[in-house]
Enzyme design. Structure first.
Site, PDB file in Angstrom:
ATOM      1  CD  GLU A  68      -2.705  -1.387  -0.080  1.00 42.37           C
ATOM      2  OE1 GLU A  68      -3.032  -0.407  -0.774  1.00 42.37           O
ATOM      3  OE2 GLU A  68      -2.975  -2.552  -0.417  1.00 42.37           O
ATOM      4  CG  HIS A  71      -1.071   1.171  -4.412  1.00 43.03           C
ATOM      5  ND1 HIS A  71      -1.232   1.024  -5.772  1.00 43.03           N
ATOM      6  CD2 HIS A  71      -1.305  -0.052  -3.866  1.00 43.03           C
ATOM      7  CE1 HIS A  71      -1.544  -0.237  -6.037  1.00 43.03           C
ATOM      8  NE2 HIS A  71      -1.593  -0.915  -4.895  1.00 43.03           N
TER       9      HIS A  71
END
Length: 151
Positions: A68, A71
């Site tokens: 994550e 991202h």
């Protein structure tokens, strides 16, 4: 682990593995069912599935946070942050972030119905109910009947 410890862990992983600071919020979201975590484009927050931590432990949690954060940092830098983008693939390989996490439940655990073939006796596990008037056994083309409703 609670949200405060998760926030500190996310900040430390961001500093150590990416060399960049994480200035937003990371928290557990118990409503997540099919994903390990998600990065929210609007608020830049990271949500983590608590079931992943409960079932697979801290190493799986660290892998999800790394994924994550890939991202997050790429989106903040206005680079390609999607799974298909070369920037994402390059960064995730550099920091050792996996592309996928392990499934919380496998298909057999999620199955609600067990169907049995009247011809050959083969059993089939299904999550959703099947129309037995239309569906037939893939092995012998025999008629199916609902053998057991599990949940």
């Amino acid at each position: 682990m609670d949200n405060i410890k998760l926030q500190k862990l996310t900040e430390s992983i961001s500093e150590s593995d990416f060399g960049l600071s994480f200035k937003h919020t990371a928290y557990f979201n118990p409503r997540l069912r099919t994903t390990g975590g998600r990065y929210l484009l609007g608020s830049h927050d990271i949500e983590i599935n608590p079931k992943q931590f409960e079932k697979f432990g801290e190493t799986a949690l660290i892998d999800i946070i790394k994924h994550e954060l890939c991202h997050y940092h790429l989106h903040i830098q206005r680079k390609g942050y999607k799974h298909k983008d070369a920037d994402f693939k390059k960064l995730s390989q550099k920091v050792g972030a996996p592309r996928f996490c392990a499934a919380i439940e496998n298909y057999e655990e999620r199955a609600n119905y067990i169907y049995k073939c009247l011809g050959c006796g083969e059993t089939f596990k299904r999550i959703r109910k099947v129309n037995t008037r239309k569906m037939v056994c893939g092995k012998c083309k025999g008629k199916l009947h609902l053998h057991k409703h599990i949940k």
